[in-house]
Write a protein that holds these residues in place. Structure first.
Motif, PDB file in Angstrom:
ATOM      1  N   ILE A  15      26.798  37.495 -22.882  1.00 21.28           N
ATOM      2  CA  ILE A  15      26.359  36.342 -22.083  1.00 21.28           C
ATOM      3  C   ILE A  15      27.348  36.085 -20.948  1.00 21.28           C
ATOM      4  N   GLN A  16      28.647  36.215 -21.226  1.00 15.36           N
ATOM      5  CA  GLN A  16      29.652  36.052 -20.170  1.00 15.36           C
ATOM      6  C   GLN A  16      29.397  37.042 -19.045  1.00 15.36           C
ATOM      7  N   SER A  17      29.143  38.282 -19.419  1.00 16.11           N
ATOM      8  CA  SER A  17      28.889  39.330 -18.426  1.00 16.11           C
ATOM      9  C   SER A  17      27.626  39.028 -17.628  1.00 16.11           C
ATOM     10  N   GLN A  18      26.574  38.644 -18.315  1.00 15.18           N
ATOM     11  CA  GLN A  18      25.300  38.346 -17.669  1.00 15.18           C
ATOM     12  C   GLN A  18      25.438  37.222 -16.646  1.00 15.18           C
ATOM     13  N   LEU A  19      26.257  36.226 -16.948  1.00 17.74           N
ATOM     14  CA  LEU A  19      26.427  35.070 -16.071  1.00 17.74           C
ATOM     15  C   LEU A  19      27.598  35.212 -15.099  1.00 17.74           C
ATOM     16  N   GLY A  20      28.367  36.289 -15.241  1.00 18.07           N
ATOM     17  CA  GLY A  20      29.513  36.495 -14.354  1.00 18.07           C
ATOM     18  C   GLY A  20      30.688  35.594 -14.687  1.00 18.07           C
ATOM     19  N   PHE A  21      30.772  35.142 -15.941  1.00 16.92           N
ATOM     20  CA  PHE A  21      31.901  34.322 -16.367  1.00 16.92           C
ATOM     21  C   PHE A  21      33.080  35.232 -16.690  1.00 16.92           C
ATOM     22  N   ARG A  22      34.224  34.954 -16.091  1.00 15.26           N
ATOM     23  CA  ARG A  22      35.444  35.694 -16.356  1.00 15.26           C
ATOM     24  C   ARG A  22      36.520  34.683 -16.742  1.00 15.26           C
ATOM     25  N   PRO A  23      37.617  35.146 -17.331  1.00 12.01           N
ATOM     26  CA  PRO A  23      38.687  34.188 -17.664  1.00 12.01           C
ATOM     27  C   PRO A  23      39.075  33.372 -16.435  1.00 12.01           C
ATOM     28  N   GLY A  24      39.148  32.090 -16.584  1.00 14.72           N
ATOM     29  CA  GLY A  24      39.504  31.206 -15.486  1.00 14.72           C
ATOM     30  C   GLY A  24      38.316  30.682 -14.692  1.00 14.72           C
ATOM     31  N   THR A  25      37.093  31.132 -15.023  1.00 11.84           N
ATOM     32  CA  THR A  25      35.911  30.656 -14.316  1.00 11.84           C
ATOM     33  C   THR A  25      35.724  29.161 -14.583  1.00 11.84           C
ATOM     34  N   GLU A  26      35.569  28.390 -13.516  1.00 13.03           N
ATOM     35  CA  GLU A  26      35.284  26.966 -13.657  1.00 13.03           C
ATOM     36  C   GLU A  26      33.823  26.810 -14.062  1.00 13.03           C
ATOM     37  N   VAL A  27      33.558  25.906 -14.982  1.00 10.16           N
ATOM     38  CA  VAL A  27      32.186  25.632 -15.399  1.00 10.16           C
ATOM     39  C   VAL A  27      31.957  24.130 -15.415  1.00 10.16           C
ATOM     40  N   GLN A  28      30.690  23.752 -15.295  1.00 14.60           N
ATOM     41  CA  GLN A  28      30.303  22.357 -15.419  1.00 14.60           C
ATOM     42  C   GLN A  28      29.488  22.211 -16.697  1.00 14.60           C
ATOM     43  N   LEU A  29      29.731  21.133 -17.430  1.00 14.38           N
ATOM     44  CA  LEU A  29      28.968  20.832 -18.638  1.00 14.38           C
ATOM     45  C   LEU A  29      28.092  19.623 -18.343  1.00 14.38           C
ATOM     46  N   GLU A  30      26.831  19.707 -18.771  1.00 18.27           N
ATOM     47  CA  GLU A  30      25.894  18.619 -18.540  1.00 18.27           C
ATOM     48  C   GLU A  30      25.034  18.457 -19.793  1.00 18.27           C
ATOM     49  N   VAL A  31      24.883  17.226 -20.246  1.00 22.46           N
ATOM     50  CA  VAL A  31      24.024  16.946 -21.391  1.00 22.46           C
ATOM     51  C   VAL A  31      22.650  16.559 -20.858  1.00 22.46           C
ATOM     52  N   VAL A  32      21.631  17.294 -21.316  1.00 24.54           N
ATOM     53  CA  VAL A  32      20.241  17.025 -20.945  1.00 24.54           C
ATOM     54  C   VAL A  32      19.480  16.825 -22.249  1.00 24.54           C
ATOM     55  N   GLY A  33      19.172  15.570 -22.564  1.00 20.85           N
ATOM     56  CA  GLY A  33      18.548  15.273 -23.860  1.00 20.85           C
ATOM     57  C   GLY A  33      19.517  15.640 -24.966  1.00 20.85           C
ATOM     58  N   ASN A  34      19.104  16.566 -25.833  1.00 22.44           N
ATOM     59  CA  ASN A  34      20.004  17.037 -26.894  1.00 22.44           C
ATOM     60  C   ASN A  34      20.471  18.467 -26.618  1.00 22.44           C
ATOM     61  N   THR A  35      20.484  18.850 -25.329  1.00 22.76           N
ATOM     62  CA  THR A  35      20.887  20.192 -24.921  1.00 22.76           C
ATOM     63  C   THR A  35      22.168  20.125 -24.090  1.00 22.76           C
ATOM     64  N   LEU A  36      23.080  21.050 -24.321  1.00 21.62           N
ATOM     65  CA  LEU A  36      24.287  21.175 -23.508  1.00 21.62           C
ATOM     66  C   LEU A  36      24.064  22.301 -22.520  1.00 21.62           C
ATOM     67  N   ARG A  37      24.161  21.990 -21.242  1.00 16.68           N
ATOM     68  CA  ARG A  37      23.976  22.986 -20.184  1.00 16.68           C
ATOM     69  C   ARG A  37      25.357  23.349 -19.625  1.00 16.68           C
ATOM     70  N   ILE A  38      25.635  24.645 -19.571  1.00 19.31           N
ATOM     71  CA  ILE A  38      26.897  25.157 -19.027  1.00 19.31           C
ATOM     72  C   ILE A  38      26.546  25.975 -17.790  1.00 19.31           C
ATOM     73  N   ARG A  39      27.179  25.661 -16.660  1.00 16.71           N
ATOM     74  CA  ARG A  39      26.897  26.428 -15.449  1.00 16.71           C
ATOM     75  C   ARG A  39      28.098  26.435 -14.522  1.00 16.71           C
ATOM     76  N   LYS A  40      28.080  27.388 -13.611  1.00 17.72           N
ATOM     77  CA  LYS A  40      29.114  27.448 -12.591  1.00 17.72           C
ATOM     78  C   LYS A  40      28.806  26.398 -11.528  1.00 17.72           C
TER      79      LYS A  40
END
Length: 75
Positions: A15-40
């Motif tokens: 999943i990290q590879s698919q999303l281009g997440f590497r060590p040190g990648t900044e991400v935003q966390l957002e709660v939508v209902g009962n779901t946690l959304r993680i995105r750059k």
């Protein structure tokens, strides 16, 4: 997947590879209902992250010509 005692989770490598997440990648966390959304964050790119990480780190007063001579060596 479980949350550890420090409240951390591990994003699987595929999943990290698919999303281009590497060590040190900044991400935003957002709660939508009962779901946690993680995105750059918007406008985030590996190039921008690398430049931000080294910006202002130089401690030497070399000129561009000095650096070019050092990197090219004797020819």
């Amino acid at each position: 997947m479980k949350i550890d005692t420090d409240g951390k989770i591990t994003i699987p490598p595929d999943i990290q590879s698919q999303l281009g997440f590497r060590p040190g990648t900044e991400v935003q966390l957002e709660v939508v209902g009962n779901t946690l959304r993680i995105r750059k964050p918007q406008g985030s790119s590996r190039g921008r992250q690398m430049i931000a990480a080294i910006c202002g780190k130089a401690t030497n007063r070399l000129t561009t010509n000095d650096i070019m001579q050092l990197t090219r060596g004797d020819r």
